[in-house]
Design an enzyme around this catalytic site. Structure first.
Site, PDB file in Angstrom:
ATOM      1  N   CYS A 116       0.809  -1.226   0.000  1.00  0.00           N
ATOM      2  CA  CYS A 116       0.000   0.000   0.000  1.00  0.00           C
ATOM      3  C   CYS A 116       0.839   1.270   0.000  1.00  0.00           C
ATOM      4  O   CYS A 116       0.320   2.365  -0.225  1.00  0.00           O
ATOM      5  CB  CYS A 116      -0.958   0.000   1.177  1.00  0.00           C
ATOM      6  SG  CYS A 116      -2.124  -1.358   1.062  1.00  0.00           S
ATOM      7  N   HIS A 256      -3.369   7.206   2.242  1.00  0.00           N
ATOM      8  CA  HIS A 256      -3.748   5.894   1.727  1.00  0.00           C
ATOM      9  C   HIS A 256      -5.110   5.531   2.315  1.00  0.00           C
ATOM     10  O   HIS A 256      -5.371   5.774   3.491  1.00  0.00           O
ATOM     11  CB  HIS A 256      -2.689   4.858   2.126  1.00  0.00           C
ATOM     12  CG  HIS A 256      -3.131   3.454   1.883  1.00  0.00           C
ATOM     13  ND1 HIS A 256      -3.565   3.030   0.636  1.00  0.00           N
ATOM     14  CD2 HIS A 256      -3.226   2.381   2.710  1.00  0.00           C
ATOM     15  CE1 HIS A 256      -3.896   1.754   0.725  1.00  0.00           C
ATOM     16  NE2 HIS A 256      -3.715   1.335   1.950  1.00  0.00           N
ATOM     17  N   ASN A 286     -10.035  -0.131  -0.550  1.00  0.00           N
ATOM     18  CA  ASN A 286      -8.570  -0.088  -0.524  1.00  0.00           C
ATOM     19  C   ASN A 286      -8.031  -0.625  -1.860  1.00  0.00           C
ATOM     20  O   ASN A 286      -8.117  -1.823  -2.118  1.00  0.00           O
ATOM     21  CB  ASN A 286      -8.063  -0.934   0.654  1.00  0.00           C
ATOM     22  CG  ASN A 286      -6.555  -0.878   0.805  1.00  0.00           C
ATOM     23  OD1 ASN A 286      -5.843  -0.402  -0.077  1.00  0.00           O
ATOM     24  ND2 ASN A 286      -6.064  -1.381   1.919  1.00  0.00           N
TER      25      ASN A 286
HETATM   26  O1  UT7 Z   1      -3.791  -1.161   3.510  1.00  0.00           O
HETATM   27  C1  UT7 Z   1      -2.800  -1.940   4.046  1.00  0.00           C
HETATM   28  C2  UT7 Z   1      -2.766  -1.934   5.521  1.00  0.00           C
HETATM   29  N1  UT7 Z   1      -3.994  -2.491   6.056  1.00  0.00           N
HETATM   30  C3  UT7 Z   1      -4.671  -1.803   6.964  1.00  0.00           C
HETATM   31  O2  UT7 Z   1      -4.308  -0.697   7.288  1.00  0.00           O
HETATM   32  C4  UT7 Z   1      -5.854  -2.495   7.607  1.00  0.00           C
HETATM   33  C5  UT7 Z   1      -5.803  -2.292   9.110  1.00  0.00           C
HETATM   34  N2  UT7 Z   1      -6.880  -2.991   9.807  1.00  0.00           N
HETATM   35  C6  UT7 Z   1      -8.166  -2.593   9.732  1.00  0.00           C
HETATM   36  O3  UT7 Z   1      -8.489  -1.673   9.016  1.00  0.00           O
HETATM   37  C7  UT7 Z   1      -9.165  -3.283  10.631  1.00  0.00           C
HETATM   38  O4  UT7 Z   1      -8.494  -4.122  11.534  1.00  0.00           O
HETATM   39  C8  UT7 Z   1     -10.211  -4.136   9.845  1.00  0.00           C
HETATM   40  C9  UT7 Z   1     -11.159  -3.221   9.077  1.00  0.00           C
HETATM   41  C10 UT7 Z   1      -9.493  -5.065   8.867  1.00  0.00           C
HETATM   42  C11 UT7 Z   1     -11.053  -4.949  10.815  1.00  0.00           C
HETATM   43  O5  UT7 Z   1     -11.654  -4.093  11.779  1.00  0.00           O
HETATM   44  P1  UT7 Z   1     -11.526  -4.394  13.324  1.00  0.00           P
HETATM   45  O6  UT7 Z   1     -12.276  -3.345  14.022  1.00  0.00           O
HETATM   46  O7  UT7 Z   1     -10.074  -4.551  13.667  1.00  0.00           O
HETATM   47  O8  UT7 Z   1     -12.293  -5.754  13.469  1.00  0.00           O
HETATM   48  P2  UT7 Z   1     -11.744  -7.152  13.997  1.00  0.00           P
HETATM   49  O9  UT7 Z   1     -10.884  -7.820  12.996  1.00  0.00           O
HETATM   50  O10 UT7 Z   1     -11.215  -7.004  15.387  1.00  0.00           O
HETATM   51  O11 UT7 Z   1     -13.088  -7.972  14.121  1.00  0.00           O
HETATM   52  C12 UT7 Z   1     -14.122  -7.597  15.070  1.00  0.00           C
HETATM   53  C13 UT7 Z   1     -15.288  -8.545  14.913  1.00  0.00           C
HETATM   54  C14 UT7 Z   1     -14.889 -10.019  14.925  1.00  0.00           C
HETATM   55  O12 UT7 Z   1     -15.930 -10.741  15.556  1.00  0.00           O
HETATM   56  P3  UT7 Z   1     -15.789 -11.207  17.091  1.00  0.00           P
HETATM   57  O13 UT7 Z   1     -14.574 -12.075  17.123  1.00  0.00           O
HETATM   58  O14 UT7 Z   1     -15.630  -9.938  17.872  1.00  0.00           O
HETATM   59  O15 UT7 Z   1     -17.075 -11.930  17.331  1.00  0.00           O
HETATM   60  C15 UT7 Z   1     -14.861 -10.393  13.477  1.00  0.00           C
HETATM   61  O16 UT7 Z   1     -15.107 -11.775  13.254  1.00  0.00           O
HETATM   62  O17 UT7 Z   1     -15.910  -8.325  13.638  1.00  0.00           O
HETATM   63  C16 UT7 Z   1     -16.001  -9.572  12.928  1.00  0.00           C
HETATM   64  N3  UT7 Z   1     -15.887  -9.291  11.502  1.00  0.00           N
HETATM   65  C17 UT7 Z   1     -16.929  -8.961  10.725  1.00  0.00           C
HETATM   66  N4  UT7 Z   1     -18.237  -8.851  11.016  1.00  0.00           N
HETATM   67  C18 UT7 Z   1     -19.063  -8.499   9.992  1.00  0.00           C
HETATM   68  C19 UT7 Z   1     -14.755  -9.250  10.735  1.00  0.00           C
HETATM   69  N5  UT7 Z   1     -15.067  -8.940   9.482  1.00  0.00           N
HETATM   70  C20 UT7 Z   1     -16.409  -8.752   9.442  1.00  0.00           C
HETATM   71  C21 UT7 Z   1     -17.307  -8.387   8.441  1.00  0.00           C
HETATM   72  N6  UT7 Z   1     -18.618  -8.280   8.751  1.00  0.00           N
HETATM   73  N7  UT7 Z   1     -16.905  -8.150   7.176  1.00  0.00           N
END
Ligand code: UT7
Length: 332
Positions: A116, A256, A286
């Site tokens: 990225c 980004h 993204n």
């Molecule tokens: O561009 C290159 C660099 N990449 C980045 O900068 C990405 C950085 N990371 C992020 O932007 C975030 O971590 C994400 C958007 C990828 C994820 O958001 P988050 O707030 O960190 O969510 P999480 O992974 O901690 O997941 C929270 C909950 C989980 O459920 P439980 O375990 O709390 O029951 C996931 O299973 O949300 C669940 N979950 C979803 N629920 C509905 C994960 N993906 C989804 C989804 N829809 N698409």
């Protein structure tokens, strides 16, 4: 002798027609528009669906459009650098394929893989060729067909990415515009959190890599988020400080587009109001190395000569960095 700077003298982007909405994704995986919007800020993304089309088919129209827009003959271009993490082939470079498709008969070309941060890494590289005095026309293109390595059974990653390409022309100037300063960083120990596990030299393609879905993006979202929030803001603030730039001096932050929360945190650390932040993640998601040119392209008509832009990125690797650009032309 007057200092030669690398000025951005034109920009053009291209995105596929097909729009993949959050509502469509709700039918494919267990997700919903509310979760995606609150956690990421993404509403829809563009996807290249035509079989047999690759990243070069997204990058080439961006470059062709740039040539037309800047009145440049293909044979005038001396160098094309393509930032991509989704190359058409392991080799040859996608830059070579784009150059061929665009008729750049006199240019040499190569790819840069900085995920990225690809666009800022490539911009810094192109800048140096221009500043050497030896090159007069260099094209930087960030081109990605992210959909080719998105696992549409994995809700944690499939909602994030889209396909797009953005190309800029770099030319020399002795005016006080162009690329002014840069801070770029790499920390390879971050590779464990964001990578494509299979298909490279460590794990060549095999039945096992396919069975374990290792040709798709692997991301530990929370871990990457923590590094991204700190990394992107740190370099953006550092580049302001060391050039004595205040929030008032900055026309726009061009971040980004990985997550709206990361963008907001970066802008806050820089002391910038929302109006000074380019954001279009809602419509494209993204697009990796294409996010930054995609923003500048959409804001181009609002930019004036001398405007200070801070381009800032964080990505797989880890890679991150910020570049201070003084915009080189008024709206045409
Ligand atoms: O561009 C290159 C660099 N990449 C980045 O900068 C990405 C950085 N990371 C992020 O932007 C975030 O971590 C994400 C958007 C990828 C994820 O958001 P988050 O707030 O960190 O969510 P999480 O992974 O901690 O997941 C929270 C909950 C989980 O459920 P439980 O375990 O709390 O029951 C996931 O299973 O949300 C669940 N979950 C979803 N629920 C509905 C994960 N993906 C989804 C989804 N829809 N698409």
């Amino acid at each position: 002798m007057q200092k030669i700077r690398a000025a951005i003298t034109g920009i053009h982007c291209w995105v596929p027609d097909f729009v993949l909405t959050n509502e469509e994704l709700e039918k494919i995986v267990d997700t919903n528009d509310e979760w995606i919007m609150t956690r990421t800020g993404i509403k829809e993304r563009r996807i290249m669906r035509e079989p047999g089309k690759g990243t070069s088919d997204i990058g080439a129209p961006a470059v062709t459009g740039l040539l037309e827009k800047t009145g440049t003959k293909p044979e005038e271009v001396e160098l094309l650098i393509c930032a991509t993490v989704t190359p058409d082939y392991a080799f040859p470079a996608t830059a070579n394929v784009i150059s061929d498709k665009c008729g750049l008969k006199n240019a040499w070309s190569f790819d840069i893989n900085a995920a990225c941060s690809g666009f800022v890494f490539a911009l810094e590289t192109g800048r140096k060729f221009i500043e050497s005095g030896q090159y007069k026309k260099v094209i930087i293109v960030g081109a990605e067909k992210m959909s080719m390595m998105v696992d549409y059974t994995d809700r944690a990653t499939c909602v994030l990415f889209g396909d797009a390409a953005g190309a800029i022309m770099l030319e020399p100037t002795t005016e006080e515009v162009g690329v002014m300063d840069s801070i770029l960083k790499t920390d390879g120990s971050g590779r464990q959190y964001l990578q494509q596990k299979g298909g490279g030299a460590v794990k060549p393609a095999s039945q096992e890599t396919i069975d374990f879905r290792e040709h798709y993006i692997y991301q530990e979202g929370q871990a990457v988020f923590k590094f991204a929030v700190v990394g992107m803001a740190d370099v953006s603030v550092e580049i302001m400080k060391r050039n004595n730039l205040t929030a008032d001096d900055i026309a726009y932050l061009v971040p980004h587009q990985a997550n709206l929360r990361i963008i907001d945190a970066t802008a806050k650390r820089m002391g910038l109001q929302k109006e000074k932040v380019m954001i279009n993640i809602e419509r494209y998601g993204n697009t990796t190395s294409a996010t930054i040119p995609l923003c500048i392209w959409e804001w181009e008509k609002q930019l004036k000569k001398g405007d200070n832009l801070i381009l800032s990125a964080f990505g797989g690797g880890f890679t991150w960095g910020a570049i201070w650009v003084k915009w080189a032309y008024d709206p045409k």
